[in-house]
Design a protein around this motif. Structure first.
Motif, PDB file in Angstrom:
ATOM      1  N   ARG A 292       0.836  -1.211   0.000  1.00 14.76           N
ATOM      2  CA  ARG A 292       0.000   0.000   0.000  1.00 14.76           C
ATOM      3  C   ARG A 292       0.867   1.255   0.000  1.00 14.76           C
ATOM      4  O   ARG A 292       0.599   2.201  -0.742  1.00 14.76           O
TER       5      ARG A 292
ATOM      6  N   TRP B 128       0.798   4.122  -2.959  1.00 12.31           N
ATOM      7  CA  TRP B 128       0.501   5.532  -2.676  1.00 12.31           C
ATOM      8  C   TRP B 128       1.667   6.431  -3.058  1.00 12.31           C
ATOM      9  O   TRP B 128       1.483   7.506  -3.622  1.00 12.31           O
TER      10      TRP B 128
ATOM     11  N   THR C 243      -4.870  -6.008  -2.731  1.00 12.84           N
ATOM     12  CA  THR C 243      -4.408  -4.817  -2.032  1.00 12.84           C
ATOM     13  C   THR C 243      -4.118  -3.701  -3.030  1.00 12.84           C
ATOM     14  O   THR C 243      -4.484  -2.546  -2.809  1.00 12.84           O
TER      15      THR C 243
ATOM     16  N   ASP D 100      -7.470  -2.374  -4.329  1.00 10.60           N
ATOM     17  CA  ASP D 100      -8.118  -1.590  -3.283  1.00 10.60           C
ATOM     18  C   ASP D 100      -7.459  -0.230  -3.113  1.00 10.60           C
ATOM     19  O   ASP D 100      -8.121   0.798  -2.990  1.00 10.60           O
ATOM     20  N   CYS D 101      -6.152  -0.226  -3.133  1.00 13.47           N
ATOM     21  CA  CYS D 101      -5.392   1.009  -2.959  1.00 13.47           C
ATOM     22  C   CYS D 101      -5.624   1.967  -4.128  1.00 13.47           C
ATOM     23  O   CYS D 101      -5.803   3.178  -3.929  1.00 13.47           O
TER      24      CYS D 101
ATOM     25  N   ASP E 142      -8.862   3.565  -3.620  1.00 14.23           N
ATOM     26  CA  ASP E 142      -8.764   4.625  -2.611  1.00 14.23           C
ATOM     27  C   ASP E 142      -8.184   5.899  -3.210  1.00 14.23           C
ATOM     28  O   ASP E 142      -8.647   7.007  -2.913  1.00 14.23           O
ATOM     29  N   ILE E 143      -7.170   5.757  -4.038  1.00 16.15           N
ATOM     30  CA  ILE E 143      -6.546   6.920  -4.677  1.00 16.15           C
ATOM     31  C   ILE E 143      -7.555   7.625  -5.576  1.00 16.15           C
ATOM     32  O   ILE E 143      -7.672   8.849  -5.558  1.00 16.15           O
TER      33      ILE E 143
ATOM     34  N   ALA F 213     -10.837   7.551  -5.317  1.00 18.78           N
ATOM     35  CA  ALA F 213     -11.850   8.178  -4.459  1.00 18.78           C
ATOM     36  C   ALA F 213     -11.316   9.478  -3.857  1.00 18.78           C
ATOM     37  O   ALA F 213     -12.030  10.489  -3.792  1.00 18.78           O
ATOM     38  N   TYR F 214     -10.080   9.475  -3.435  1.00 19.12           N
ATOM     39  CA  TYR F 214      -9.452  10.662  -2.867  1.00 19.12           C
ATOM     40  C   TYR F 214      -9.385  11.776  -3.914  1.00 19.12           C
ATOM     41  O   TYR F 214      -9.681  12.931  -3.642  1.00 19.12           O
TER      42      TYR F 214
END
Length: 116
Positions: A18, A22, A59, A62-63, A66-67, A69-70
């Motif tokens: 993760r 990122w 993972t 998913d990560c 998340d990026i 969505a951010y």
């Protein structure tokens, strides 16, 4: 107790995945790249994360979610900045379109706002 230690070790290893995702793809570099492209490149490199392939692939997916969505949440604040900046409908539409198509890096104002 043994199972808990294994899960703890896996969590640490997946945390490294993760962190790497990122760090490398959380900014402009990850703008037009999919988790599948990253996965394929890593598999071609023969990367070994010390966990099952399914675990690190999920993972990664998913990560990247998340990026995304951010980034989408950041766009809402940028839209507010656009409304404050201009009253010209054509300029607003142009900026909104660049933002929607993820081409905000081509406009200095949008790029600056997204970095905030």
């Amino acid at each position: 107790m043994q199972k808990y230690k294994q899960l703890e070790k896996q969590a640490v290893l997946l945390g490294r995945v993760r962190s790497e995702v990122w760090a490398k793809y959380g900014a402009v570099a990850g703008l037009n790249i999919s988790d599948r492209a990253i996965r394929d490149a890593w598999m071609k490199e023969g990367r070994n994360f010390g966990v099952s392939a399914n675990a690190w692939k999920e993972t990664l997916r998913d990560c990247m979610g998340d990026i995304k969505a951010y980034r989408e949440a950041a766009k809402e604040k940028v839209k507010q900045a656009i409304r404050k900046r201009t009253t010209c409908d054509n300029e607003r539409k142009r900026l909104y379109t660049l933002l929607k198509k993820d081409e905000w890096t081509t406009d200095n104002f949008l790029h600056r706002q997204m970095r905030k």
